[in-house]
Each structure stands twice: as structure tokens, then as C-alpha cells.
Design a protein around this motif. Structure first.
Motif, PDB file in Angstrom:
ATOM      1  N   UNK A   1       0.816  -1.223   0.000  1.00 37.47           N
ATOM      2  CA  UNK A   1       0.000   0.000   0.000  1.00 37.47           C
ATOM      3  C   UNK A   1       0.841   1.260   0.000  1.00 37.47           C
ATOM      4  N   UNK A   2       2.127   1.112   0.347  1.00 38.49           N
ATOM      5  CA  UNK A   2       2.995   2.298   0.404  1.00 38.49           C
ATOM      6  C   UNK A   2       3.451   2.744  -0.980  1.00 38.49           C
ATOM      7  N   UNK A   3       3.282   1.891  -1.992  1.00 40.31           N
ATOM      8  CA  UNK A   3       3.886   2.202  -3.292  1.00 40.31           C
ATOM      9  C   UNK A   3       3.091   3.245  -4.084  1.00 40.31           C
ATOM     10  N   UNK A   4       3.755   3.794  -5.078  1.00 40.07           N
ATOM     11  CA  UNK A   4       3.256   4.926  -5.865  1.00 40.07           C
ATOM     12  C   UNK A   4       1.872   4.689  -6.487  1.00 40.07           C
ATOM     13  N   UNK A   5       1.552   3.501  -7.007  1.00 44.57           N
ATOM     14  CA  UNK A   5       0.224   3.344  -7.621  1.00 44.57           C
ATOM     15  C   UNK A   5      -0.936   3.682  -6.674  1.00 44.57           C
ATOM     16  N   UNK A   6      -0.682   3.686  -5.355  1.00 43.34           N
ATOM     17  CA  UNK A   6      -1.752   4.023  -4.406  1.00 43.34           C
ATOM     18  C   UNK A   6      -1.725   5.501  -3.998  1.00 43.34           C
ATOM     19  N   UNK A   7      -0.710   6.230  -4.449  1.00 42.14           N
ATOM     20  CA  UNK A   7      -0.565   7.618  -3.994  1.00 42.14           C
ATOM     21  C   UNK A   7      -1.773   8.503  -4.308  1.00 42.14           C
ATOM     22  N   UNK A   8      -2.368   8.397  -5.512  1.00 46.51           N
ATOM     23  CA  UNK A   8      -3.466   9.329  -5.814  1.00 46.51           C
ATOM     24  C   UNK A   8      -4.692   9.161  -4.919  1.00 46.51           C
ATOM     25  N   UNK A   9      -4.956   7.947  -4.447  1.00 50.33           N
ATOM     26  CA  UNK A   9      -6.223   7.731  -3.712  1.00 50.33           C
ATOM     27  C   UNK A   9      -6.072   6.696  -2.597  1.00 50.33           C
ATOM     28  N   UNK A  10      -4.928   6.752  -1.916  1.00 50.48           N
ATOM     29  CA  UNK A  10      -4.680   5.772  -0.849  1.00 50.48           C
ATOM     30  C   UNK A  10      -5.798   5.798   0.202  1.00 50.48           C
ATOM     31  N   UNK A  11      -6.276   6.996   0.519  1.00 56.43           N
ATOM     32  CA  UNK A  11      -7.337   7.139   1.522  1.00 56.43           C
ATOM     33  C   UNK A  11      -8.585   6.361   1.123  1.00 56.43           C
ATOM     34  N   UNK A  12      -8.935   6.419  -0.146  1.00 53.60           N
ATOM     35  CA  UNK A  12     -10.132   5.711  -0.634  1.00 53.60           C
ATOM     36  C   UNK A  12      -9.935   4.197  -0.532  1.00 53.60           C
ATOM     37  N   UNK A  13      -8.721   3.749  -0.833  1.00 57.11           N
ATOM     38  CA  UNK A  13      -8.422   2.306  -0.742  1.00 57.11           C
ATOM     39  C   UNK A  13      -8.525   1.856   0.722  1.00 57.11           C
ATOM     40  N   UNK A  14      -7.985   2.674   1.631  1.00 53.50           N
ATOM     41  CA  UNK A  14      -8.037   2.328   3.059  1.00 53.50           C
ATOM     42  C   UNK A  14      -9.493   2.297   3.549  1.00 53.50           C
ATOM     43  N   UNK A  15     -10.306   3.225   3.048  1.00 57.34           N
ATOM     44  CA  UNK A  15     -11.727   3.197   3.449  1.00 57.34           C
ATOM     45  C   UNK A  15     -12.421   1.929   2.930  1.00 57.34           C
ATOM     46  N   UNK A  16     -12.038   1.478   1.728  1.00 57.57           N
ATOM     47  CA  UNK A  16     -12.624   0.220   1.213  1.00 57.57           C
ATOM     48  C   UNK A  16     -12.160  -0.968   2.061  1.00 57.57           C
ATOM     49  N   UNK A  17     -10.917  -0.906   2.562  1.00 57.73           N
ATOM     50  CA  UNK A  17     -10.437  -1.982   3.447  1.00 57.73           C
ATOM     51  C   UNK A  17     -11.265  -1.974   4.735  1.00 57.73           C
ATOM     52  N   UNK A  18     -11.467  -0.770   5.291  1.00 59.79           N
ATOM     53  CA  UNK A  18     -12.196  -0.662   6.559  1.00 59.79           C
ATOM     54  C   UNK A  18     -13.650  -1.116   6.424  1.00 59.79           C
ATOM     55  N   UNK A  19     -14.224  -0.899   5.251  1.00 61.87           N
ATOM     56  CA  UNK A  19     -15.641  -1.258   5.070  1.00 61.87           C
ATOM     57  C   UNK A  19     -15.807  -2.603   4.362  1.00 61.87           C
ATOM     58  N   UNK A  20     -14.688  -3.240   3.998  1.00 61.41           N
ATOM     59  CA  UNK A  20     -14.770  -4.528   3.316  1.00 61.41           C
ATOM     60  C   UNK A  20     -15.419  -4.435   1.943  1.00 61.41           C
ATOM     61  N   UNK A  21     -15.123  -3.350   1.244  1.00 58.18           N
ATOM     62  CA  UNK A  21     -15.737  -3.122  -0.074  1.00 58.18           C
ATOM     63  C   UNK A  21     -14.757  -3.457  -1.193  1.00 58.18           C
ATOM     64  N   UNK A  22     -15.227  -4.206  -2.179  1.00 60.77           N
ATOM     65  CA  UNK A  22     -14.384  -4.518  -3.333  1.00 60.77           C
ATOM     66  C   UNK A  22     -14.377  -3.328  -4.284  1.00 60.77           C
ATOM     67  N   UNK A  23     -13.269  -3.148  -5.028  1.00 64.56           N
ATOM     68  CA  UNK A  23     -13.225  -2.039  -5.982  1.00 64.56           C
ATOM     69  C   UNK A  23     -14.110  -2.293  -7.194  1.00 64.56           C
ATOM     70  N   UNK A  24     -14.548  -3.526  -7.347  1.00 67.99           N
ATOM     71  CA  UNK A  24     -15.404  -3.902  -8.472  1.00 67.99           C
ATOM     72  C   UNK A  24     -16.300  -5.020  -7.946  1.00 67.99           C
ATOM     73  N   UNK A  25     -17.555  -5.033  -8.349  1.00 71.46           N
ATOM     74  CA  UNK A  25     -18.464  -6.053  -7.815  1.00 71.46           C
ATOM     75  C   UNK A  25     -18.434  -7.286  -8.725  1.00 71.46           C
ATOM     76  N   UNK A  26     -18.010  -8.412  -8.171  1.00 75.09           N
ATOM     77  CA  UNK A  26     -17.950  -9.619  -8.999  1.00 75.09           C
ATOM     78  C   UNK A  26     -19.355 -10.090  -9.355  1.00 75.09           C
ATOM     79  N   UNK A  27     -19.516 -10.512 -10.574  1.00 77.57           N
ATOM     80  CA  UNK A  27     -20.805 -10.908 -11.079  1.00 77.57           C
ATOM     81  C   UNK A  27     -21.180 -12.293 -10.577  1.00 77.57           C
ATOM     82  N   UNK A  28     -21.996 -12.353  -9.546  1.00 78.49           N
ATOM     83  CA  UNK A  28     -22.497 -13.646  -9.071  1.00 78.49           C
ATOM     84  C   UNK A  28     -21.448 -14.575  -8.498  1.00 78.49           C
ATOM     85  N   UNK A  29     -20.236 -14.091  -8.271  1.00 76.48           N
ATOM     86  CA  UNK A  29     -19.183 -14.981  -7.793  1.00 76.48           C
ATOM     87  C   UNK A  29     -19.138 -15.042  -6.266  1.00 76.48           C
ATOM     88  N   UNK A  30     -19.407 -13.937  -5.655  1.00 77.51           N
ATOM     89  CA  UNK A  30     -19.340 -13.863  -4.199  1.00 77.51           C
ATOM     90  C   UNK A  30     -20.774 -13.799  -3.682  1.00 77.51           C
TER      91      UNK A  30
END
Ligand SMILES: [Zn+2]
Length: 286
Positions: free
Chosen positions: A11-40
């Protein structure tokens, strides 16, 4: 709740720099960045932990800082084999100080990499031995990266386990069943990543490895931002920790068990290895 412990995310690397906060909020809420179609199924995910490995001195310091942001974040410190060639004496002092501090729970990621040709092998082996000594001195688990280097890696691990009582994780395990069995015999935990979800038959030895690892040695990870799991490879700009559920789902399929079972087992294993008390997570019923 499906408890998910991602044992390897950068999580420390550059690809997360623009929106690290949003990624951390998805971790805290257990939210996937994309909703799998009928898989989960409709069961919500609860992230029970994310282990943040360092790849050099600066990265290890950043991981230690990030780990302060959430009780489920844990840091590891090391110099990745590909970057050993650039490491200064001061960098090694930083890694040593971090390793001995409460800021990090593990020593990683370290190991051997013969896929990329950044650091001469002898230098990688030297650094791996230094990290092994740090892990042994601090009684912390090591996190091993092994790419195209099993023949060199296994004798080193065998000796360190036998003579020094080394323990730890083989991260993003990529080996064949024979190597999986040897790592298990040495007492290591095997962490599976997105590669085990890939459908290309060249990964079939890895699928077999995932079937034979005893449940009490099994871990899951994302290796974020890399190794996005199937079927989102090429569809997401990067991988992130909640996607570890896709790896758990694939392990459940290969091992003919349930997602819940894999999720609970891998969370318990990660906590046990990292010495995380369940009390920290008293709100989570698993
Ligand atoms: Zn990594």
C-alpha cells in the motif's frame, strides 16, 4: 461476515498515492473495488488484517507509518532482493532498527529473484542471510519472495530452520507440489496470491500445490498493486487488499471446501503467525 487477512500488500507504493485514503476506506468497510458478477455470495467481507511488507528502507519506514493508521495494519521491514544492489549502510541500519522495534511484526520481503536481473545472486543470498539473522534475533517471522530460485532457496531455508529455528511465510507461492511439501515440512506457511486464480494450464502445478498444503499452513494475499486475480486481471488498474477474497474463493474451489472455511482458517493462521491477539478484534466473531 467473511474474515479476510491479506498477508502481502504494498500500500505504500506509488500506484496508491493518488487515492490511498479511498483504498483504506474500502479496506475498513470490506468493499471490493469492483463487484464480482455472481461470484461472491451476499455475505459481507470483514478485513481482519493487512500485512504491509517493505521493499527498501524508505518503503519499510512508510509501511511502519501506515501501520499506525489502523489496528488491522501490520508492517514488515526488509530490502527486496531486486533492490539490494542499491542499499547503503544507512539503509541497512534503518532496516535493523525497524526490525528490533515494535513498529514491525515481520521481516520482509526478502528472498531470491532470478526472473529479474537487478542484483547479482551472490549479493541477494548475502542479504537473505542478513534478513534471516534479523528474523531469528527478533523472533519475528520472515516473509520470503522466491522467483525462479527454488534450487538456491531451499537449502538456505533448510539450514536456517534447522540451526536457527527460522519460521515465516513463503509469499505468493509459485512452486510445484514437491516444493510446497518441502516448505510445509520446514514449518513455513504458504501464502497464495492471484496467480492461483489464473486459468492458464501452465499454472496447474500451482493449483496442485494449493490442494496439498495443510489447512493450518495456508494464507492468502493480494501482492497489491500487482497480481490482480481472475476474472479482473486487465480490467482493474491495480489490485487492492479486499480482492484477497477472490484468492480465498479459488482456494475453496480447489480444496473443495467453503469460502467461509478458507477465510476463517487463513485469518486464524495469520494471527497465530504474527502473534496477534484475538482480543484486538473482539468485535469480530469468527
Ligand atoms: Zn511483494
Amino acid at each position: 461476515m467473511i474474515p479476510i487477512f491479506d498477508t502481502h500488500a504494498h500500500l505504500d507504493l506509488e500506484p496508491f498515492s493518488p487515492d490511498r485514503g479511498a483504498v483504506i476506506r474500502r479496506i475498513e468497510s470490506g468493499t471490493l473495488p469492483i463487484i464480482p458478477d455472481g461470484l461472491i455470495s451476499q455475505q459481507p467481507i470483514e478485513m481482519t488484517g493487512v500485512l504491509l511488507p517493505g521493499i527498501d528502507a524508505v518503503s519499510s519506514c512508510r509501511c511502519a507509518e501506515l501501520a499506525k493508521q489502523s489496528p488491522i495494519f501490520h508492517a514488515a521491514a526488509a530490502i527486496h532482493p531486486n533492490y539490494v544492489v542499491n542499499a547503503t549502510d544507512d539503509d541497512w541500519k534503518t532496516i535493523t532498527a525497524l526490525a528490533h522495534s515494535d513498529a514491525v511484526s515481520a521481516i520482509g520481503e526478502t528472498g531470491l529473484d532470478q526472473y529479474w536481473d537487478y542484483t547479482p545472486l551472490e549479493q541477494q543470498i548475502d542479504a537473505l542471510r542478513q534478513h534471516i539473522d534479523l528474523a531469528v534475533q527478533t523472533s519475528k517471522p520472515i516473509q520470503i519472495h522466491c522467483r525462479d530460485a527454488w534450487n538456491e532457496m531451499l537449502p538456505i531455508l533448510r539450514q536456517a530452520v534447522k540451526e536457527k529455528g527460522l519460521t515465516g511465510i513463503i509469499h505468493a507461492f509459485s512452486g510445484e507440489p514437491e516444493q510446497a511439501a518441502e516448505c510445509v515440512e520446514l514449518g513455513f506457511y504458504l501464502s497464495f496470491a492471484g496467480s492461483v486464480t489464473y486459468r492458464n494450464t501452465k499454472f496447474s502445478p500451482l493449483w496442485e500445490s494449493a490442494k496439498i498444503v495443510p489447512a493450518d499452513r495456508l494464507l492468502i494475499e493480494t501482492d497489491s498493486p500487482y497480481m490482480t486475480p481472475h476474472p479482473f486481471r486487465g480490467k482493474l488498474k491495480r489490485n487492492e487488499p479486499t480482492m484477497a477474497v477472490m484468492v480465498a474463493l479459488r482456494l475453496a474451489e480447489l480444496r473443495e471446501t467453503t469460502l467461509e472455511s478458507i477465510a476463517k482458517t487463513t485469518t486464524q493462521n495469520a494471527r497465530q503467525l504474527l502473534g496477534i491477539s484475538k482480543n484486538t478484534f473482539s468485535q469480530i466473531q469468527i
